[in-house]
Write a protein that holds these residues in place. Structure first.
Motif, PDB file in Angstrom:
ATOM      1  N   UNK B  89      22.738  48.392  41.333  1.00  0.00           N
ATOM      2  CA  UNK B  89      22.710  47.065  41.968  1.00  0.00           C
ATOM      3  C   UNK B  89      22.471  47.211  43.477  1.00  0.00           C
ATOM      4  N   UNK B  92      18.928  47.648  44.081  1.00  0.00           N
ATOM      5  CA  UNK B  92      18.179  46.390  43.960  1.00  0.00           C
ATOM      6  C   UNK B  92      18.295  45.579  45.241  1.00  0.00           C
ATOM      7  N   UNK B  95      15.941  46.919  47.792  1.00  0.00           N
ATOM      8  CA  UNK B  95      14.542  46.488  47.614  1.00  0.00           C
ATOM      9  C   UNK B  95      14.376  45.071  48.141  1.00  0.00           C
ATOM     10  N   UNK B  96      15.366  44.226  47.875  1.00  0.00           N
ATOM     11  CA  UNK B  96      15.271  42.846  48.354  1.00  0.00           C
ATOM     12  C   UNK B  96      15.284  42.810  49.877  1.00  0.00           C
ATOM     13  N   UNK B  99      11.877  43.785  51.017  1.00  0.00           N
ATOM     14  CA  UNK B  99      10.929  42.696  50.804  1.00  0.00           C
ATOM     15  C   UNK B  99      11.129  41.575  51.824  1.00  0.00           C
ATOM     16  N   UNK B 102       9.348  42.528  54.824  1.00  0.00           N
ATOM     17  CA  UNK B 102       7.904  42.275  54.749  1.00  0.00           C
ATOM     18  C   UNK B 102       7.566  40.858  55.172  1.00  0.00           C
ATOM     19  N   UNK B 206      13.755  53.942  51.278  1.00  0.00           N
ATOM     20  CA  UNK B 206      13.308  55.108  50.511  1.00  0.00           C
ATOM     21  C   UNK B 206      14.464  56.091  50.337  1.00  0.00           C
ATOM     22  N   UNK B 209      17.040  54.714  47.821  1.00  0.00           N
ATOM     23  CA  UNK B 209      16.605  54.812  46.425  1.00  0.00           C
ATOM     24  C   UNK B 209      16.669  56.252  45.939  1.00  0.00           C
TER      25      UNK B 209
END
Lengths: 138, 225
Positions: B89, B92, B95-96, B99, B102, B206, B209
């Motif tokens: 989790x 995740x 990653x959010x 994003x 970005x 990176x 993860x």
């Protein structure tokens, strides 16, 4: 105007992909755990090795999803991906040769080292839930 | 000028980055590759010793309890699955955060980074509890109170490898949390707004993860098989 809507769409599909990969990772982990629980009641060595093999395949699948999507490697340029993956192929030789070496050491010792061989069959009385005498006293 | 750029279609003809990645990200990937070899060497060494041993302790017997559990509880795999899900989790949410970076969404980055840090700290707390519990049972480097699964005497290989490898992984989690806290402070101080991009979050991501990736292997090798 067009570019902003394309950007928003890209954003939305990116989020969808993240949730999809999360669900895949969760399901793979749950399958792994199910096999782990199932293995507790199995005592046939061959069946256990077979299940362990399946768990290792699931582990590699999980690693693939993390590296490809969370770490975004699937969407990098191919020539960059190869600079990462080609050195890692050394692991194929690394794993096979070292594990085979370990197995061969065991077989040689069982064959030629009588003391080692006999020691590995002496059972020690279990005292449930308590550390045995070899544990340090606190 | 335009004539030159039309002719150069090969990635390696120069004039632009063949990987289309910034320097820091490329170097983070190569660092992680070398780190993968470090963890790989640890785990393969563990596997070699395990293959050369006749008996080995049963992980379902060793890791069978959880915090605040009743005495003599037999719940193998329960606590470690919670740890695994915490790390998934937190991956995740990372990653959010990347994003959100970005999209130059500062609030989204802060929110998801805080969630990731909480996840990392939760994982570290779980590991601290597990280490303390095992230490109270008499397990540590050089001492192994657990018998082999077939009831024969065990060596200290099991505990040595367990504490070394989970310790090395826990150290990575710890440094990942520190990196994420630094990223959070930099985001709050608008460093990335001034820079115009949030690429630094990607590099921290990176690393985070990778920590999750290593746990996939450690979890399988020590707890499941």
């Amino acid at each position: 105007m067009e570019s902003t809507t394309a950007h928003a769409e890209h954003h939305d599909s990116g989020k969808k992909l993240i949730y999809k990969v999360t669900i895949i990772l969760t399901i793979l982990t749950l399958i792994e755990l199910a096999f782990g629980f199932w293995m507790i009641s199995i005592h046939n060595q061959l069946a256990r090795h077979f299940i362990k093999g399946i768990i290792v395949i699931l582990m590699i699948a999980k690693a693939y999803y993390i590296v490809a999507f969370f770490m975004h490697l699937k969407h990098e340029f191919n020539n960059f991906v190869w600079t990462i993956l080609v050195p890692l192929t050394l692991f194929i030789w690394f794993i096979i040769s070292f594990l085979a070496d370990g197995d061969s050491v065991k077989n040689l010792r069982n064959k030629y080292d009588r003391y080692f061989e006999s020691q590995s069959h002496i059972k020690i009385e279990k005292n449930e839930g308590k550390p045995n005498d070899t544990a340090p006293k606190h | 000028m335009s004539a030159i750029s039309i002719k150069k279609t090969n990635k390696w003809d120069g004039g632009h980055s063949p990987f289309n990645l910034e320097y820091g990200k490329v170097m983070m990937w190569y660092f992680l590759m070398s780190d993968a070899f470090t963890f790989g060497a640890f785990l393969i060494s563990y596997g070699t010793i395990r293959f050369s041993s006749v008996g080995w302790p049963d992980p379902n017997h060793v890791f069978k309890t959880y915090p605040f559990a009743p005495e003599n509880v037999n719940a193998p795999l329960v606590f470690v699955s919670i740890m695994t899900f915490i790390l998934i989790i937190s991956s995740v949410t990372m990653v959010l955060a990347v994003q959100a970076g970005h999209n130059n969404d500062k609030k989204g980055v802060i929110k998801n980074l805080i969630l990731t840090i909480i996840g990392g700290l939760a994982f570290l707390s779980c590991q601290a509890w597990e280490w303390t519990h095992l230490h109270h049972e008499g397990a540590w480097w050089g001492s192994n109170p657990f018998l082999n699964a077939d009831g024969t005497a065990s060596t200290t290989n099991f505990t040595n490898y367990f504490f070394t490898i989970t310790g090395f992984h826990g150290f990575h989690v710890f440094s990942g949390v520190i990196i994420n806290i630094v990223m959070l402070i930099m985001t709050c101080k608008d460093v990335f707004v001034r820079r115009g991009h949030y690429l630094m979050i990607e590099k921290a991501g990176l690393y985070w993860h990778f920590v999750d990736l290593v746990w996939v292997f450690v979890f399988t090798c020590f707890y499941l098989i």
